[in-house]
Scaffold this motif. Structure first.
Motif, mmCIF file in Angstrom:
data_model
loop_
_atom_site.group_PDB
_atom_site.id
_atom_site.type_symbol
_atom_site.label_atom_id
_atom_site.label_comp_id
_atom_site.label_asym_id
_atom_site.label_seq_id
_atom_site.Cartn_x
_atom_site.Cartn_y
_atom_site.Cartn_z
ATOM 1 N N THR A 98 103.607 50.446 8.101
ATOM 2 C CA THR A 98 103.996 50.364 9.685
ATOM 3 C C THR A 98 104.449 49.078 9.793
ATOM 4 N N GLY A 157 111.210 55.317 13.369
ATOM 5 C CA GLY A 157 111.376 55.147 12.227
ATOM 6 C C GLY A 157 112.649 54.078 11.792
ATOM 7 N N THR A 160 107.755 52.676 9.547
ATOM 8 C CA THR A 160 107.446 53.263 10.890
ATOM 9 C C THR A 160 107.293 51.752 11.707
ATOM 10 N N THR A 198 107.201 53.727 19.328
ATOM 11 C CA THR A 198 107.389 54.040 17.819
ATOM 12 C C THR A 198 108.648 54.625 17.331
#
Length: 214
Positions: A176, A131, A67, A129
């Motif tokens: 992340t 992926g 992430t 944000t």
């Protein structure tokens, strides 16, 4: 001329479908297929179904997903100034016949000055944000990552693309990673909305008008 015009319009039409990109790597990669393992029936330990109890779930292999936390903020200020001056004078002694009318000497002076200044400032903020996928694992363990996110709206599509190199030590809790910790990062936000089409049409109009004789 008509052929060139048609080719230009086709090129502009193609540009509005998918915006150009600065991200040159593949946007995703599938996990590598592991080699087949022989069964070990009859023993307690079975290789095919073994999973470590305390396994590290951080991305480390091709196809793993992270992430990305985009926190890009830039600011730049530039100022410059320059000035100068120049002066000069000329004098000459006149011949006798002209002295009675203009005097014994004739002189002139010239002075020029200039000053120039410029101030420029720019700031950009990009947060969000998304992926991203590990597309390559380097020999030193660093991960080459990339990803694309498309959001279709009523009047167009938003494209968010990213690529860069991640040090596994910078992967935080929750798998992340911050964009500010990614080396060779390329972050872009593009759209193919009606506004972009209007800008391209305006460019095309100016191009064709420049070819007209009036």
């Amino acid at each position: 001329m008509y052929v060139a015009a048609a080719a230009a319009m086709l090129a502009l039409g193609g540009c509005t479908a998918i915006p150009t990109t600065i991200v040159q790597t593949p946007m995703t990669a599938r996990p590598l297929t592991p080699p087949p393992q022989s069964a070990n029936n009859g023993a307690i330990y079975q290789t095919s179904v073994y999973r470590p109890i305390f396994e590290d779930h951080r991305a480390r292999q091709v196809g793993d997903v992270l992430t990305l936390v985009i926190t890009e903020k830039t600011a730049a200020v530039k100022a410059g100034a320059s000035s100068g001056n120049k002066s000069g004078s000329v004098s000459a002694t006149l011949p006798g016949p002209l002295q009675g009318k203009f005097g014994a000497t004739l002189s002139t002076n010239n002075t020029s000055k200039y000053a120039d200044g410029d101030n420029q400032s720019a700031s950009n903020t990009f947060t969000g944000t998304m992926g991203i996928t590990v597309v390559e694992v380097l020999a030193n363990g660093n991960l080459i990552v990339a990803g694309e996110k498309q959001v279709a709206l009523d009047k167009g599509t938003e494209f968010i693309r990213f690529s860069g190199m991640v040090n596994p030590d910078n992967i935080a809790t929750g798998n992340t990673v911050a964009s500010t910790a990614v080396a060779d990062a390329r972050v872009e936000y593009r759209t193919n909305s009606q506004i972009d089409r209007a800008e391209m049409t305006s460019m095309a109009s100016r191009f064709f008008q420049s070819l007209l004789p009036f």
